[in-house]
Scaffold this motif. Structure first.
Motif, PDB file in Angstrom:
ATOM      1  N   VAL A   1     -10.221   1.998  -5.276  1.00 47.24           N
ATOM      2  CA  VAL A   1      -9.644   2.472  -3.861  1.00 47.24           C
ATOM      3  C   VAL A   1      -8.341   1.963  -3.448  1.00 47.24           C
ATOM      4  O   VAL A   1      -7.272   2.411  -3.114  1.00 47.24           O
ATOM      5  N   SER A   2      -8.487   0.430  -4.029  1.00 48.11           N
ATOM      6  CA  SER A   2      -7.217  -0.287  -3.564  1.00 48.11           C
ATOM      7  C   SER A   2      -5.866   0.020  -4.573  1.00 48.11           C
ATOM      8  O   SER A   2      -4.929  -0.068  -3.956  1.00 48.11           O
ATOM      9  N   ALA A   3      -6.239   0.320  -5.642  1.00 46.16           N
ATOM     10  CA  ALA A   3      -5.246   1.026  -6.612  1.00 46.16           C
ATOM     11  C   ALA A   3      -4.831   2.166  -6.172  1.00 46.16           C
ATOM     12  O   ALA A   3      -3.642   2.467  -6.201  1.00 46.16           O
ATOM     13  N   ALA A   4      -5.438   3.012  -5.651  1.00 47.60           N
ATOM     14  CA  ALA A   4      -5.005   4.106  -5.103  1.00 47.60           C
ATOM     15  C   ALA A   4      -4.384   4.295  -4.113  1.00 47.60           C
ATOM     16  O   ALA A   4      -3.228   4.975  -3.591  1.00 47.60           O
ATOM     17  N   PHE A   5      -4.346   3.274  -3.076  1.00 51.77           N
ATOM     18  CA  PHE A   5      -3.723   3.152  -1.832  1.00 51.77           C
ATOM     19  C   PHE A   5      -2.352   2.538  -2.285  1.00 51.77           C
ATOM     20  O   PHE A   5      -1.250   3.002  -1.723  1.00 51.77           O
ATOM     21  N   GLU A   6      -2.138   1.483  -3.305  1.00 49.69           N
ATOM     22  CA  GLU A   6      -1.090   1.090  -3.918  1.00 49.69           C
ATOM     23  C   GLU A   6      -0.099   2.337  -4.317  1.00 49.69           C
ATOM     24  O   GLU A   6       1.116   2.015  -4.428  1.00 49.69           O
TER      25      GLU A   6
ATOM     26  N   TYR B   1       1.265   6.883   7.898  1.00 51.23           N
ATOM     27  CA  TYR B   1      -0.061   7.092   6.930  1.00 51.23           C
ATOM     28  C   TYR B   1      -0.746   5.608   7.011  1.00 51.23           C
ATOM     29  O   TYR B   1      -1.962   5.732   7.256  1.00 51.23           O
ATOM     30  N   PHE B   2       0.036   4.743   6.525  1.00 52.85           N
ATOM     31  CA  PHE B   2      -0.724   3.372   6.694  1.00 52.85           C
ATOM     32  C   PHE B   2      -0.628   2.527   7.625  1.00 52.85           C
ATOM     33  O   PHE B   2      -1.731   2.050   7.855  1.00 52.85           O
ATOM     34  N   GLU B   3       0.062   3.050   8.698  1.00 54.08           N
ATOM     35  CA  GLU B   3      -0.203   2.478  10.126  1.00 54.08           C
ATOM     36  C   GLU B   3      -1.713   3.013  10.773  1.00 54.08           C
ATOM     37  O   GLU B   3      -2.479   2.498  11.461  1.00 54.08           O
ATOM     38  N   GLY B   4      -1.928   4.327  10.581  1.00 49.64           N
ATOM     39  CA  GLY B   4      -3.168   5.017  10.962  1.00 49.64           C
ATOM     40  C   GLY B   4      -4.409   4.598  10.214  1.00 49.64           C
ATOM     41  O   GLY B   4      -5.354   4.274  10.501  1.00 49.64           O
ATOM     42  N   ALA B   5      -4.023   4.106   8.687  1.00 50.27           N
ATOM     43  CA  ALA B   5      -5.133   3.760   7.946  1.00 50.27           C
ATOM     44  C   ALA B   5      -5.409   2.393   8.451  1.00 50.27           C
ATOM     45  O   ALA B   5      -6.521   1.995   8.457  1.00 50.27           O
ATOM     46  N   SER B   6      -4.326   1.446   8.786  1.00 52.25           N
ATOM     47  CA  SER B   6      -4.697   0.044   9.118  1.00 52.25           C
ATOM     48  C   SER B   6      -5.495   0.104  10.542  1.00 52.25           C
ATOM     49  O   SER B   6      -6.319  -0.836  10.375  1.00 52.25           O
TER      50      SER B   6
ATOM     51  N   THR C   1      -5.011  -4.570   1.143  1.00 53.42           N
ATOM     52  CA  THR C   1      -4.365  -3.782   0.325  1.00 53.42           C
ATOM     53  C   THR C   1      -3.483  -2.967   1.294  1.00 53.42           C
ATOM     54  O   THR C   1      -2.043  -2.841   1.136  1.00 53.42           O
ATOM     55  N   ILE C   2      -4.014  -2.323   2.183  1.00 52.97           N
ATOM     56  CA  ILE C   2      -3.399  -1.621   3.355  1.00 52.97           C
ATOM     57  C   ILE C   2      -2.466  -2.311   4.118  1.00 52.97           C
ATOM     58  O   ILE C   2      -1.067  -1.883   4.383  1.00 52.97           O
ATOM     59  N   GLU C   3      -2.725  -3.520   4.479  1.00 48.39           N
ATOM     60  CA  GLU C   3      -1.674  -4.560   5.149  1.00 48.39           C
ATOM     61  C   GLU C   3      -0.566  -4.855   4.362  1.00 48.39           C
ATOM     62  O   GLU C   3       0.702  -4.840   4.636  1.00 48.39           O
ATOM     63  N   ASN C   4      -0.805  -5.147   3.007  1.00 49.08           N
ATOM     64  CA  ASN C   4       0.354  -5.502   1.990  1.00 49.08           C
ATOM     65  C   ASN C   4       1.382  -4.303   1.867  1.00 49.08           C
ATOM     66  O   ASN C   4       2.650  -4.166   1.946  1.00 49.08           O
ATOM     67  N   CYS C   5       0.794  -2.956   1.653  1.00 52.67           N
ATOM     68  CA  CYS C   5       1.332  -1.815   1.550  1.00 52.67           C
ATOM     69  C   CYS C   5       2.395  -1.342   2.695  1.00 52.67           C
ATOM     70  O   CYS C   5       3.521  -1.247   2.411  1.00 52.67           O
TER      71      CYS C   5
END
Length: 495
Positions: free
Chosen positions: A121-126, A144-149, A478-482
C-alpha cells in the motif's frame, strides 16, 4: 513479550533461548534489539506463526484479496482504478490488522501477510505521487493526497504524570524519533506536561539535546521545612523552585509561538481547583496566548505536594497578563490524564499511544494479552474488575455530593472519583515496569544516572511495541511525505 515454555526444548536450545533473552534486555539500540528478537523467534519456532495467514484476530482473507488486487492494478498500470481502490481501504486498522494480539505472539513483527500489505500500500501511494503516474496532474495529485491525509488522520502520544518517573517518556521519544515515527500531536499532564512542553518548544535538531538529558539535571524539587508547611499550608514542595526550573527549560513561549517554532501540536492538561469544574486542555487552538511554562506549572501542581496556581498569558506586545485571573489551577491528571476524545476532535486523531508511568495506576494496568483474552477463565477476573470499579465509583460519587460541610474530605473523594473513572488505555500502551526502588525515585531530583536508567526503560518498552506502532503509522507517514514532496514541487514551479 510472548510466553515460551522451555520444557518443550532440549537443554542446548533452552540455554540458547535464555541467553538470547538476557541479550535482549541488555540491547543498547533498536537495531541490536530487533536482531536479537528475530533470533529468538527463530530459536523458539515462533517465526513459523508469521507465515501462517490464519488468525481469529483479523480478516486475513479480506487483506489477502486486497493485496492481490493492488498488485494486479499496479502491474497492469491501471492508474485511476489503483488510486480509487487505495482510497476505498484507507484506514489504519483495516480488517483489524492492528489488533494488539497480532503483535504479542512473537518477539518482533507480526503476520507476513500484514507486513506485505502495508509495504505494498505504501509503495502504491508513492507510485501515485511519482512522475510515472500520469492520470493526474500536479494539482490533482495534491488534492488527492490532501483528501487521503484527512481521511486517514494522524497519531497522538499521551504522556501521563509520575513525577521523576516521567523521565521514562524521554526514552519513548528517543526510540520513536530514531525510527522517524514520532507523531506531531502530544498531550501531557503533570510530569507528562513537562515532556510535552519540551517537545513543543524544541525543533527537531534541538531534540538531540533533549534525548541526551541536557537541562534535566536542574533541581525541580525543593522541599520546605515542617514549620513553613504549617505556617502557610502551601504544599510540601517549593512552587517557586519548580517555576524557575520550568522557565529555564521551556523558555517564554506561548502555545502559538511554540507551534510556529516546532510545528508540533502540544496539549497540556490542567484542572480548576474548584472540583465542580471539568479539566481543560491548553494548546495553540484553545489558548494560543497562554505561556507554556505557566500551563506546565499548573499541570504539575499536584494537590498536597504543590499549591494551586494561577495561569499567565502573554499579549502580542510582550506584556504578561493573568489568564482567567479569578481561577486557580491544579494537576490535570487527577481528572483527565489522557484527554483522548478532546484531542481527537481538535486534531483528527486516528490512534493514540499512551505512555503510563503514574505510580498509582501502573500496578493495575493489564497487558494486551490480559485485556483481550476471550477464554472462559478470563471472565471471572474481568467481571470482578468491572464490578469493583463500578462499586468504588458509586461510593465516591455518593460521598462527594454529601460532604459540602467538609470541603477537604469532599475534595479527596472527588479526586478519587476522577482517578478511578478515567480511561488509561490508548490504542498502543507503553507502561512502566516497577519494582519497589522506582517508588523511591519519584521525588528525587534527576541525576545523569537516573535519567539514563529511566530513559532506557522507556526505550526498551517502546522497542517491544515498535512493530505495532509502525503498522499504524507507515501508510500515514507515506501519505504525509508524498504530500510534502508534491507541495514542494508546486512551490518550485510557481517561484
Amino acid at each position: 513479550m510472548p510466553y515460551v515454555n522451555l520444557n518443550h526444548f532440549s537443554p542446548h536450545q533452552r540455554y540458547k533461548i535464555v541467553k538470547l533473552k538476557k541479550d535482549l534486555k541488555a540491547a543498547t539500540s533498536y537495531q541490536e534489539w530487533k536482531y536479537i528478537a528475530l533470533a529468538l523467534d527463530q530459536a523458539t519456532g515462533l517465526e513459523h506463526w508469521k507465515y501462517d495467514n490464519v488468525s481469529p484476530y483479523y480478516g486475513y482473507t479480506f487483506i489477502a484479496q486486497r493485496l492481490t488486487r493492488i498488485r494486479y492494478l499496479r502491474r497492469s498500470d491501471q492508474q485511476l482504478e489503483l488510486a480509487q481502490y487505495l482510497r476505498e481501504g484507507l484506514h489504519h486498522d483495516l480488517a483489524n490488522i492492528a489488533h494488539p494480539l497480532l503483535y504479542s505472539q512473537t518477539f518482533v513483527g507480526t503476520k507476513k501477510l500484514i507486513e506485505d500489505y502495508i509495504t505494498t500500500v505504501s509503495a502504491a501511494f508513492e507510485y501515485i505521487a511519482s512522475n510515472e503516474c500520469t492520470v493526474f496532474n500536479l494539482e490533482e495529485k495534491i488534492q488527492y493526497f490532501e483528501g487521503a491525509s484527512q481521511a486517514y488522520g494522524q497519531p497522538a502520544v499521551m504522556f501521563s504524570g509520575g513525577a521523576t518517573l516521567g523521565l521514562f517518556h524521554t526514552g519513548v521519544c528517543k526510540a520513536l524519533l530514531e525510527q522517524d515515527l514520532l507523531p506531531k500531536v502530544f498531550s501531557g499532564s503533570s510530569a507528562g506536561a513537562l515532556m510535552t512542553g519540551m517537545l513543543a518548544t524544541h525543533t527537531d535538531s534541538q531534540l538531540l539535546d533533549l534525548i541526551h538529558g541536557e537541562g534535566f539535571y536542574d533541581h525541580a524539587f525543593k522541599f520546605r521545612s515542617f514549620l513553613q508547611i504549617i505556617r502557610d499550608r502551601s504544599g510540601i514542595a517549593d512552587i517557586q523552585e519548580l517555576k524557575k526550573f520550568l522557565r529555564q527549560n521551556l523558555g517564554e513561549y506561548t502555545f502559538h509561538e511554540a507551534f510556529q517554532k516546532s510545528g508540533r501540536h502540544a496539549s497540556i492538561v490542567v484542572a480548576p481547583y474548584v472540583s465542580s469544574q471539568n479539566a481543560r486542555i491548553m494548546n495553540e487552538i484553545t489558548s494560543p496566548d497562554l505561556l507554556i511554562w505557566s500551563a506546565t506549572l499548573a499541570s504539575c501542581a499536584v494537590p498536597v505536594l504543590f499549591p494551586a496556581v494561577k495561569l499567565t498569558s502573554k499579549r502580542s506586545d510582550g506584556v504578561y497578563t493573568p489568564y482567567m485571573s479569578s481561577v486557580r489551577w491544579v494537576d490535570g491528571s487527577v481528572r483527565s490524564d489522557f484527554p483522548q476524545e478532546k484531542m481527537a476532535r481538535l486534531y483528527n486523531i486516528n490512534y493514540s499511544i499512551a505512555c503510563q508511568v503514574n505510580p498509582h495506576i501502573v500496578p493495575f494496568m493489564q497487558s494486551d494479552t490480559e485485556r483481550y483474552r476471550q477464554d472462559v477463565l478470563s471472565f471471572p477476573n474481568r467481571f470482578i474488575r468491572h464490578q469493583a470499579k463500578n462499586i468504588a465509583l458509586d461510593v465516591m460519587d455518593f460521598a462527594r455530593h454529601r460532604l459540602e460541610k467538609m470541603p477537604f474530605i469532599q475534595r479527596i473523594f472527588d479526586h478519587g472519583f476522577g482517578i478511578i473513572g478515567q480511561r488509561y488505555y490508548g490504542d498502543i500502551n507503553l507502561v512502566g515496569h516497577y519494582g519497589l526502588r522506582h517508588y523511591m525515585y519519584m521525588l528525587q531530583n534527576p541525576t545523569p544516572l537516573l535519567f539514563k536508567k529511566l530513559q532506557r526503560e522507556g526505550e526498551q518498552t517502546t522497542w517491544a511495541k515498535m512493530s505495532n506502532i509502525e503498522t499504524h503509522a507507515r501508510v500515514g507517514k507515506t501519505i504525509e511525505n508524498c504530500l510534502s514532496q508534491l507541495k514542494q514541487q508546486h512551490n518550485q514551479l510557481h517561484i
